[in-house]
Design a protein around this motif. Structure first.
Motif, mmCIF file in Angstrom:
data_model
loop_
_atom_site.group_PDB
_atom_site.id
_atom_site.type_symbol
_atom_site.label_atom_id
_atom_site.label_comp_id
_atom_site.label_asym_id
_atom_site.label_seq_id
_atom_site.Cartn_x
_atom_site.Cartn_y
_atom_site.Cartn_z
ATOM 1 N N VAL A 105 -29.319 -5.709 37.844
ATOM 2 C CA VAL A 105 -28.240 -6.656 38.116
ATOM 3 C C VAL A 105 -28.788 -7.872 38.859
ATOM 4 O O VAL A 105 -29.601 -7.744 39.777
ATOM 5 N N PHE A 106 -28.350 -9.039 38.456
ATOM 6 C CA PHE A 106 -28.712 -10.292 39.123
ATOM 7 C C PHE A 106 -27.629 -10.626 40.141
ATOM 8 O O PHE A 106 -26.439 -10.473 39.869
ATOM 9 N N LYS A 107 -28.039 -11.066 41.320
ATOM 10 C CA LYS A 107 -27.075 -11.436 42.354
ATOM 11 C C LYS A 107 -27.424 -12.804 42.917
ATOM 12 O O LYS A 107 -28.556 -13.049 43.341
ATOM 13 N N GLU A 108 -26.453 -13.705 42.904
ATOM 14 C CA GLU A 108 -26.683 -15.064 43.421
ATOM 15 C C GLU A 108 -26.917 -15.029 44.925
ATOM 16 O O GLU A 108 -26.358 -14.196 45.640
ATOM 17 N N GLU A 109 -27.752 -15.959 45.407
ATOM 18 C CA GLU A 109 -28.085 -16.048 46.830
ATOM 19 C C GLU A 109 -27.955 -17.492 47.302
ATOM 20 O O GLU A 109 -28.103 -18.436 46.515
ATOM 21 N N GLU A 110 -27.705 -17.657 48.582
ATOM 22 C CA GLU A 110 -27.608 -19.003 49.145
ATOM 23 C C GLU A 110 -28.954 -19.712 49.008
ATOM 24 O O GLU A 110 -30.014 -19.122 49.237
ATOM 25 N N GLY A 111 -28.912 -20.973 48.590
ATOM 26 C CA GLY A 111 -30.134 -21.736 48.376
ATOM 27 C C GLY A 111 -30.326 -22.030 46.895
ATOM 28 O O GLY A 111 -29.427 -21.842 46.077
ATOM 29 N N LYS A 112 -31.522 -22.486 46.520
ATOM 30 C CA LYS A 112 -31.809 -22.820 45.126
ATOM 31 C C LYS A 112 -32.341 -21.604 44.377
ATOM 32 O O LYS A 112 -33.178 -20.864 44.879
ATOM 33 N N MET A 113 -31.858 -21.428 43.169
ATOM 34 C CA MET A 113 -32.334 -20.364 42.297
ATOM 35 C C MET A 113 -32.551 -20.942 40.902
ATOM 36 O O MET A 113 -31.761 -21.767 40.432
ATOM 37 N N GLN A 114 -33.612 -20.509 40.265
ATOM 38 C CA GLN A 114 -33.901 -20.929 38.896
ATOM 39 C C GLN A 114 -33.793 -19.732 37.959
ATOM 40 O O GLN A 114 -34.280 -18.646 38.275
ATOM 41 N N PHE A 115 -33.175 -19.946 36.806
ATOM 42 C CA PHE A 115 -33.068 -18.877 35.813
ATOM 43 C C PHE A 115 -32.707 -19.466 34.450
ATOM 44 O O PHE A 115 -32.185 -20.574 34.344
#
Length: 327
Positions: free
Chosen positions: A40-50
């Motif tokens: 499972v992918f979980k969003e986090e505070e800050g920048k994320m690339q996908f």
């Protein structure tokens, strides 16, 4: 020589079923049935690339069918809805309208609305819109560079994605395996009351370092149409009303009595919203403000009607005073 007949005891068959049921639960993630090897992918505070990767649609009644999500075609997302705090364990369950079927919870909510029940009671049964994606994280310290399943509310990500694509049409193929883009998303912390959650604040589309081999990629992603754990109408109704097989549901009596006939009253103290669900509440607040404005307009009209009635009564009194008294 005849085989000796094995005597069955009180646990025969029951223990095996218990083991199978527990094994099935271990493979589930709430209302999701995760395919083996796909985390499972979980969003986090800050920048994320996908990268958002498509899958081959297997549901002939996909919610986006009219937009191109035909069975056998590639599509990038799977919309669905959930109900929260259902049953004795306050579970999240998939709303059956997600697959184009009647939902007993939505039907019950419609009856409450028609009966003029309190808004807080009907809002608790309102389904929340969510989205499933196949995403492949990029340059993340903890997440592997392989397909993950992302379950996120429309408010926390999809709404912004749709806005960006509408304004920048050249990025419409962001999910294409051969010419798509990597998404760089900035997530920020937001809050409703004391409860905090993370939502997308900015989306940038970057050129992918490498594109995908279509055949290999489609073989590794999840079939999002088969990931949702969906109950039948009868199963969902029993869970909603907290019934067992010996109970009988009488929906008409439930509305008249203001409480469903079940072992436990479904009118419970509302629990605090969970962190990853707060974004859905902001959507509901907008609807509530519109309804309040309509109510204010109705109140103003009622006040004007009352004033007109008072003026008519005063006129009648004046006419009575002008008439001579009868002897």
């Amino acid at each position: 020589m005849a085989k000796k007949k094995i005597k069955k005891g009180r646990f025969s068959g029951k223990v095996r079923k218990s083991i199978e049921r527990k094994a099935a639960k271990r493979g589930n993630y709430g209302y999701l049935q995760l395919p083996k090897g796909i985390p499972v992918f979980k969003e986090e505070e800050g920048k994320m690339q996908f990268d958002i990767l498509p899958y081959v649609v297997s549901d002939k009644n996909h919610p986006d069918k009219e937009s191109g999500a035909e069975k056998g075609e590639q599509w990038f997302c799977r919309p669905f809805k959930i109900h929260r705090n259902i049953g004795a364990d306050n579970e999240k369950v998939v709303c059956l309208t997600s697959i184009g079927k009647k939902c007993p919870i939505c039907e019950y909510r419609a009856k409450l609305l028609k009966a003029g029940k309190p808004k807080e009671e009907t809002d608790a049964l309102r389904p929340s819109a969510r989205m499933l994606y196949n995403v492949q994280p990029k340059d993340h310290k903890k997440l592997e560079d392989k397909p993950h399943i992302w379950d996120v509310s429309e408010f926390a990500f999809t709404a912004l994605l749709e806005t960006e694509v509408s304004e920048k049409e050249k990025y419409e193929d962001f999910a294409d395996l051969e010419i798509g883009y990597t998404l760089e998303v900035r997530f920020i912390e937001d809050a409703v009351g004391k409860n905090k959650f993370v939502k997308a604040n900015r989306i940038d589309f970057e050129e992918r370092e490498t594109q995908y081999d279509e055949e290999k990629a489609l073989a590794t992603v999840a079939d999002l149409d088969k990931v949702l754990s969906i109950l039948s109408y009868e199963e969902l109704e029993k869970k909603f009303l907290e019934m067992d097989d010996s109970d009988e549901a009488d929906e008409d009596d439930e509305i008249e009595d203001d409480e469903p006939k079940s072992k436990k009253s479904r009118k419970k103290k509302q629990p605090e919203p969970e962190e990853d669900d707060e974004e859905d509440e902001e959507e509901e607040e907008d609807d509530e403000e519109e309804e309040e404005e309509e109510d204010d307009d109705d109140d103003e009209e009622d006040e004007d009607d009352d004033e007109d009635e008072e003026e008519e009564d005063d006129d009648d009194d004046d006419e009575d005073d002008d008439e001579p008294s009868k002897k």
